[in-house]
Enzyme design. Structure first.
Site, PDB file in Angstrom:
ATOM      1  N   TYR A  49       0.385   0.327  10.547  1.00 59.09           N
ATOM      2  CA  TYR A  49      -0.031  -0.132   9.220  1.00 59.09           C
ATOM      3  C   TYR A  49       1.101   0.071   8.212  1.00 59.09           C
ATOM      4  O   TYR A  49       1.422  -0.831   7.423  1.00 59.09           O
ATOM      5  CB  TYR A  49      -1.278   0.625   8.771  1.00 59.09           C
ATOM      6  CG  TYR A  49      -1.792   0.225   7.414  1.00 59.09           C
ATOM      7  CD1 TYR A  49      -2.297  -1.045   7.192  1.00 59.09           C
ATOM      8  CD2 TYR A  49      -1.779   1.125   6.353  1.00 59.09           C
ATOM      9  CE1 TYR A  49      -2.783  -1.418   5.941  1.00 59.09           C
ATOM     10  CE2 TYR A  49      -2.262   0.778   5.104  1.00 59.09           C
ATOM     11  CZ  TYR A  49      -2.767  -0.503   4.902  1.00 59.09           C
ATOM     12  OH  TYR A  49      -3.241  -0.869   3.653  1.00 59.09           O
ATOM     13  N   SER A  55       0.840  -1.191   0.000  1.00 60.13           N
ATOM     14  CA  SER A  55       0.000   0.000   0.000  1.00 60.13           C
ATOM     15  C   SER A  55       0.878   1.244   0.000  1.00 60.13           C
ATOM     16  O   SER A  55       2.025   1.210   0.464  1.00 60.13           O
ATOM     17  CB  SER A  55      -0.888   0.013   1.250  1.00 60.13           C
ATOM     18  OG  SER A  55      -1.513   1.257   1.435  1.00 60.13           O
TER      19      SER A  55
END
Length: 313
Positions: free
Chosen positions: A184, A158
């Site tokens: 994350y 990501s």
């Protein structure tokens, strides 16, 4: 060296990438394929003739996804229980696999868990789910991937990786304040580093791994994001549909431009430019940080991951 490009771009769909590919006799595993880009990745592979297994935490949701894929493609999709936080379950899945595996799509993940959550092993949950569970799965399936002769691993990373490199001195937030986005980001940097080191170690076995940014897509991945933020994101002009979001995964899995090539990070169906670790970025910035492709960090992460998992066995 110029970046690798394909005929596809930001608006391409997964089905458009898969069109023209005959995957009859090819076997694929897609994790987290009960919804979102995972189910669209599995659908495109099944439509092209692959024998697809979707690994899911929720078997009922997985069976519903498999039925939906079957209704739209005519293909029969296998559903297997696979909870990336259940290491014994991950090991059982790999041990029970029989025969070659041509494509492993590490798609499942969690995003921005609001409070610090630890696994029974004491690991931070996002790192454990997004990286360690997939690492154990891939290494457990190594023999099957090698048997395929030309297997590809796709690690869904990501642009969130911009938020943090892998912080080796405190992987699990034991000494620093927990932040959902840095956690994350660390896990997504780990996904990219896995692809670098897996290729270095396994290319001699015909296995190559690449990572990617799928784009901005509204899916169940954002379930921990506040409602007002999700509403704001849903109005973003660059938002992709799940079919468009799955396209770059299909490029990494099937495109001839990436045959026998690994350790790359893709976005919008092409290799991404590398940007400096200290470069200023915005939420829609492209590019991959150097820290996510650093070969020394990739080797260190592999060794640390193996030790953590071995100690937990």
């Amino acid at each position: 060296m110029s970046l690798i490009t394909t005929p596809f771009g930001s608006s391409t769909t997964a089905d458009e990438v898969a069109a023209g590919h005959d995957l009859t006799g090819k076997r694929a595993v897609v994790t987290g394929a009960a919804s979102g880009i995972g189910v669209e990745t599995a659908r495109a592979l099944a439509r092209a003739g692959a024998e697809v297994t979707i690994g899911v935490r929720d078997l009922a949701a997985g069976r519903a996804a498999a039925d939906d894929i079957g209704a739209t493609t005519g293909a029969e999709v296998r559903v297997a229980e696979l909870d990336l936080l259940d290491l014994n379950g991950v090991r059982r899945f790999a041990a029970e696999w029989r025969g070659p595996l041509h494509l492993l799509i590490n798609n499942a993940g969690v995003m921005a868990v609001p409070e610090l959550r630890r696994t029974p092993e004491g690991w931070e949950q996002q790192f454990a789910t997004n990286h360690l569970g997939h690492f154990e799965l891939a290494t457990g399936l190594h023999a099957a991937l090698a048997e395929a002769g030309g297997a590809r691993i796709v690690a869904v990373s990501s642009s969130g990786h911009h938020a943090s490199p892998v912080v080796f001195d405190d992987l699990h937030y034991e000494r620093r304040p927990y932040d959902p986005w840095s956690a994350y980001g660390q896990s997504k940097s780990a996904n990219a580093l896995f692809a670098v080191e897996a290729t270095r170690r396994w290319s001699g076995d015909g296995i190559h791994a690449n990572s990617l940014m799928p784009g901005g897509i509204m899916t169940a991945l954002q379930r921990h994001i506040p409602a007002e933020t999700r509403a704001e994101w849903s109005r973003a002009p660059m938002l992709k549909t799940p079919q468009q979001g799955a396209a770059t995964s299909l490029v990494a899995a099937l495109a001839p431009e990436f045959a026998e090539i690994g350790g790359k990070y893709l976005e919008d169906c092409a290799e991404s430019p590398v940007i400096a670790d200290d470069a200023e970025t915005t939420p829609v910035s492209g590019g991959v940080r150097r820290w996510a492709l650093d070969p020394e960090a990739a080797e260190r992460l592999w060794e640390v991951s193996r030790r953590l998992l071995d100690d937990a066995a």
